[in-house]
Design a protein around this motif. Structure first.
Motif, PDB file in Angstrom:
ATOM      1  N   SER A  24       0.830  -1.208   0.000  1.00  0.00           N
ATOM      2  CA  SER A  24       0.000   0.000   0.000  1.00  0.00           C
ATOM      3  C   SER A  24       0.858   1.249   0.000  1.00  0.00           C
ATOM      4  O   SER A  24       0.611   2.205  -0.750  1.00  0.00           O
ATOM      5  CB  SER A  24      -0.929   0.001   1.219  1.00  0.00           C
ATOM      6  N   TRP A  25       1.882   1.244   0.844  1.00  0.00           N
ATOM      7  CA  TRP A  25       2.773   2.415   0.904  1.00  0.00           C
ATOM      8  C   TRP A  25       3.602   2.526  -0.363  1.00  0.00           C
ATOM      9  O   TRP A  25       3.901   3.632  -0.830  1.00  0.00           O
ATOM     10  CB  TRP A  25       3.667   2.316   2.136  1.00  0.00           C
ATOM     11  N   PHE A  26       3.989   1.408  -0.930  1.00  0.00           N
ATOM     12  CA  PHE A  26       4.716   1.406  -2.206  1.00  0.00           C
ATOM     13  C   PHE A  26       3.912   2.168  -3.263  1.00  0.00           C
ATOM     14  O   PHE A  26       4.450   3.014  -3.989  1.00  0.00           O
ATOM     15  CB  PHE A  26       4.959  -0.039  -2.644  1.00  0.00           C
ATOM     16  N   LEU A  27       2.616   1.879  -3.320  1.00  0.00           N
ATOM     17  CA  LEU A  27       1.763   2.532  -4.306  1.00  0.00           C
ATOM     18  C   LEU A  27       1.501   3.991  -3.938  1.00  0.00           C
ATOM     19  O   LEU A  27       1.447   4.864  -4.810  1.00  0.00           O
ATOM     20  CB  LEU A  27       0.441   1.774  -4.431  1.00  0.00           C
ATOM     21  N   LEU A  28       1.347   4.270  -2.647  1.00  0.00           N
ATOM     22  CA  LEU A  28       1.087   5.643  -2.227  1.00  0.00           C
ATOM     23  C   LEU A  28       2.293   6.543  -2.491  1.00  0.00           C
ATOM     24  O   LEU A  28       2.132   7.715  -2.848  1.00  0.00           O
ATOM     25  CB  LEU A  28       0.722   5.677  -0.741  1.00  0.00           C
ATOM     26  N   VAL A  29       3.492   6.006  -2.324  1.00  0.00           N
ATOM     27  CA  VAL A  29       4.708   6.778  -2.577  1.00  0.00           C
ATOM     28  C   VAL A  29       4.738   7.256  -4.034  1.00  0.00           C
ATOM     29  O   VAL A  29       5.204   8.362  -4.321  1.00  0.00           O
ATOM     30  CB  VAL A  29       5.957   5.941  -2.251  1.00  0.00           C
ATOM     31  N   ILE A  30       4.229   6.434  -4.935  1.00  0.00           N
ATOM     32  CA  ILE A  30       4.237   6.789  -6.350  1.00  0.00           C
ATOM     33  C   ILE A  30       3.445   8.064  -6.595  1.00  0.00           C
ATOM     34  O   ILE A  30       3.861   8.935  -7.371  1.00  0.00           O
ATOM     35  CB  ILE A  30       3.669   5.629  -7.189  1.00  0.00           C
ATOM     36  N   ILE A  31       2.313   8.204  -5.904  1.00  0.00           N
ATOM     37  CA  ILE A  31       1.503   9.412  -6.057  1.00  0.00           C
ATOM     38  C   ILE A  31       2.296  10.638  -5.624  1.00  0.00           C
ATOM     39  O   ILE A  31       2.308  11.669  -6.316  1.00  0.00           O
ATOM     40  CB  ILE A  31       0.201   9.291  -5.243  1.00  0.00           C
ATOM     41  N   SER A  32       2.980  10.544  -4.489  1.00  0.00           N
ATOM     42  CA  SER A  32       3.752  11.680  -3.997  1.00  0.00           C
ATOM     43  C   SER A  32       4.914  12.000  -4.925  1.00  0.00           C
ATOM     44  O   SER A  32       5.230  13.177  -5.172  1.00  0.00           O
ATOM     45  CB  SER A  32       4.265  11.412  -2.577  1.00  0.00           C
ATOM     46  N   VAL A  33       5.560  10.970  -5.476  1.00  0.00           N
ATOM     47  CA  VAL A  33       6.676  11.196  -6.393  1.00  0.00           C
ATOM     48  C   VAL A  33       6.194  11.918  -7.653  1.00  0.00           C
ATOM     49  O   VAL A  33       6.859  12.846  -8.135  1.00  0.00           O
ATOM     50  CB  VAL A  33       7.357   9.869  -6.769  1.00  0.00           C
ATOM     51  N   ILE A  34       5.045  11.520  -8.167  1.00  0.00           N
ATOM     52  CA  ILE A  34       4.512  12.159  -9.374  1.00  0.00           C
ATOM     53  C   ILE A  34       4.246  13.638  -9.119  1.00  0.00           C
ATOM     54  O   ILE A  34       4.601  14.504  -9.929  1.00  0.00           O
ATOM     55  CB  ILE A  34       3.230  11.444  -9.834  1.00  0.00           C
ATOM     56  N   ILE A  35       3.634  13.956  -7.972  1.00  0.00           N
ATOM     57  CA  ILE A  35       3.327  15.350  -7.644  1.00  0.00           C
ATOM     58  C   ILE A  35       4.600  16.157  -7.455  1.00  0.00           C
ATOM     59  O   ILE A  35       4.773  17.244  -8.021  1.00  0.00           O
ATOM     60  CB  ILE A  35       2.454  15.422  -6.370  1.00  0.00           C
ATOM     61  N   VAL A  36       5.525  15.635  -6.648  1.00  0.00           N
ATOM     62  CA  VAL A  36       6.753  16.360  -6.360  1.00  0.00           C
ATOM     63  C   VAL A  36       7.631  16.478  -7.604  1.00  0.00           C
ATOM     64  O   VAL A  36       8.198  17.536  -7.879  1.00  0.00           O
ATOM     65  CB  VAL A  36       7.535  15.672  -5.217  1.00  0.00           C
ATOM     66  N   ALA A  37       7.729  15.393  -8.363  1.00  0.00           N
ATOM     67  CA  ALA A  37       8.562  15.417  -9.561  1.00  0.00           C
ATOM     68  C   ALA A  37       8.068  16.443 -10.560  1.00  0.00           C
ATOM     69  O   ALA A  37       8.860  17.172 -11.175  1.00  0.00           O
ATOM     70  CB  ALA A  37       8.601  14.034 -10.204  1.00  0.00           C
ATOM     71  N   GLN A  38       6.752  16.530 -10.711  1.00  0.00           N
ATOM     72  CA  GLN A  38       6.221  17.502 -11.657  1.00  0.00           C
ATOM     73  C   GLN A  38       6.497  18.932 -11.186  1.00  0.00           C
ATOM     74  O   GLN A  38       6.817  19.817 -11.991  1.00  0.00           O
ATOM     75  CB  GLN A  38       4.724  17.275 -11.853  1.00  0.00           C
ATOM     76  N   LEU A  39       6.361  19.176  -9.886  1.00  0.00           N
ATOM     77  CA  LEU A  39       6.679  20.499  -9.349  1.00  0.00           C
ATOM     78  C   LEU A  39       8.128  20.863  -9.627  1.00  0.00           C
ATOM     79  O   LEU A  39       8.435  21.946 -10.134  1.00  0.00           O
ATOM     80  CB  LEU A  39       6.421  20.539  -7.840  1.00  0.00           C
ATOM     81  N   LYS A  40       9.044  19.942  -9.293  1.00  0.00           N
ATOM     82  CA  LYS A  40      10.463  20.208  -9.496  1.00  0.00           C
ATOM     83  C   LYS A  40      10.776  20.379 -10.973  1.00  0.00           C
ATOM     84  O   LYS A  40      11.631  21.193 -11.344  1.00  0.00           O
ATOM     85  CB  LYS A  40      11.294  19.066  -8.904  1.00  0.00           C
ATOM     86  N   HIS A  41      10.089  19.588 -11.801  1.00  0.00           N
ATOM     87  CA  HIS A  41      10.310  19.675 -13.245  1.00  0.00           C
ATOM     88  C   HIS A  41       9.930  21.060 -13.761  1.00  0.00           C
ATOM     89  O   HIS A  41      10.686  21.705 -14.494  1.00  0.00           O
ATOM     90  CB  HIS A  41       9.480  18.601 -13.932  1.00  0.00           C
ATOM     91  N   VAL A  42       8.772  21.532 -13.362  1.00  0.00           N
ATOM     92  CA  VAL A  42       8.297  22.834 -13.810  1.00  0.00           C
ATOM     93  C   VAL A  42       9.225  23.944 -13.317  1.00  0.00           C
ATOM     94  O   VAL A  42       9.612  24.834 -14.067  1.00  0.00           O
ATOM     95  CB  VAL A  42       6.850  23.074 -13.332  1.00  0.00           C
ATOM     96  N   LYS A  43       9.582  23.891 -12.041  1.00  0.00           N
ATOM     97  CA  LYS A  43      10.423  24.944 -11.469  1.00  0.00           C
ATOM     98  C   LYS A  43      11.810  24.968 -12.092  1.00  0.00           C
ATOM     99  O   LYS A  43      12.448  26.006 -12.194  1.00  0.00           O
ATOM    100  CB  LYS A  43      10.536  24.768  -9.946  1.00  0.00           C
ATOM    101  N   ALA A  44      12.313  23.815 -12.484  1.00  0.00           N
ATOM    102  CA  ALA A  44      13.641  23.760 -13.088  1.00  0.00           C
ATOM    103  C   ALA A  44      13.633  24.240 -14.535  1.00  0.00           C
ATOM    104  O   ALA A  44      14.682  24.428 -15.142  1.00  0.00           O
ATOM    105  CB  ALA A  44      14.207  22.348 -13.015  1.00  0.00           C
ATOM    106  N   GLY A  45      12.439  24.424 -15.095  1.00  0.00           N
ATOM    107  CA  GLY A  45      12.340  24.904 -16.465  1.00  0.00           C
ATOM    108  C   GLY A  45      12.826  23.905 -17.489  1.00  0.00           C
ATOM    109  O   GLY A  45      13.336  24.278 -18.546  1.00  0.00           O
ATOM    110  N   ARG A  46      12.672  22.590 -17.169  1.00  0.00           N
ATOM    111  CA  ARG A  46      13.164  21.580 -18.091  1.00  0.00           C
ATOM    112  C   ARG A  46      12.015  20.857 -18.791  1.00  0.00           C
ATOM    113  O   ARG A  46      12.120  19.701 -19.151  1.00  0.00           O
ATOM    114  CB  ARG A  46      14.032  20.564 -17.347  1.00  0.00           C
TER     115      ARG A  46
END
Length: 274
Positions: free
Chosen positions: A231-253
């Motif tokens: 369950s936590w394995f799957l929940l972590v994926i949701i957080s990674v997607i949200i955080v990764a997209q934020l970092k991606h946008v902010k980095a301008g890449r």
């Protein structure tokens, strides 16, 4: 000696990234022993965690955008908690003024702490990714995972099929991270499992301190089922997607809004496999 120094530095950055989760566990532990007569325990935990978040923001440990991500994940987690408590998956037996549909508001912070860790470790280890499947594929999979937490009470549980999809969708995705200038990499799916495992350990600590209780823990505490790691394995994926997209946008890449790219290939920077 150099590998030891690298490991110590890596451990230090990991520990600094866990400040908010550590604050949660410390608050749970102390509030379970020290009872204040003028405030309910769950309400006290909420106040303390709000103050910790404010302090981290004012001190610069967390940025305004990271606070936004934490708030989003707090709402996502709280919605899931309300539903799960209603379905009898677990309960919060103590009284509190800050309860909503039987769920104390502090509970959302336990999910938000995962996002806090992700934001912190991403920045501290200068993380990046290669082989990102794209926001559409990752977003649809993340949405399906979150929906399954709700629907498995009425229809078959698809978590193992979703886990298989995770392996397929992210099989080419690697995390790139840096320790004192040296570049390392790790398969993203392995990172999902490791974080999920440590959250499971944290969950055992939290239930031990009566943060919440599963039905089979009402009479006496015992370790949480190992199956909860999935369950936590799957929940972590949701957080990674949200955080990764934020970092991606902010980095301008952003490359058409979907692809992650790194400036250099890890092999050219002397990457080590972890």
């Amino acid at each position: 000696m150099k590998p030891v120094i690298q490991l110590l530095h890596f451990g230090y950055q990991q520990a600094m990234s866990c400040i908010f989760p550590a604050a949660i566990f410390l608050t749970l532990a102390v509030s379970g022993v020290v009872q204040l007569p003028f405030i309910h325990r769950y309400d006290l935990i909420l106040v303390v965690l709000l103050l910790v978040q404010y302090g981290m923001y004012r001190s610069g440990l967390e940025t305004r955008d990271e606070i936004k991500v934490i708030c989003v994940f707090h709402i996502i987690g709280l919605a899931l908690e309300i539903y799960k408590v209603k379905m009898g998956s677990w309960s919060y037996p103590e009284p509190a003024l800050s309860k909503v549909f039987g769920v104390p508001l502090y509970s959302g912070f336990m999910y938000a702490s995962v996002a806090s860790y992700m934001c912190q470790v991403w920045r501290r280890l200068k993380m990046d990714m290669t082989g990102w499947p794209g926001l559409l594929a990752a977003g649809l999979l993340g949405g399906a995972i979150y929906l399954n937490f709700f629907t498995h009470h009425f229809i078959p549980d698809f978590r193992w099929w979703l886990a298989l999809l995770v392996l397929i969708v992210f099989w080419r995705t690697w995390i790139i991270y840096r320790v004192r200038g040296k570049v390392y990499r790790m398969p993203l799916t392995l990172a999902f499992f490791l974080v999920g495992f440590f959250i499971w350990l944290a969950e055992n600590i939290a239930t031990f301190f009566n943060a919440w209780k599963y039905p089979d823990q009402y009479e006496a505490w015992h370790p949480v089922s190992v199956s909860k790691i999935s369950s936590w394995f799957l929940l972590v994926i949701i957080s990674v997607i949200i955080v990764a997209q934020l970092k991606h946008v902010k980095a301008g890449r952003m490359a058409e809004g979907t692809k992650f790219e790194v400036v250099k290939d890890p092999a050219e920077e002397g990457a080590g496999n972890s």
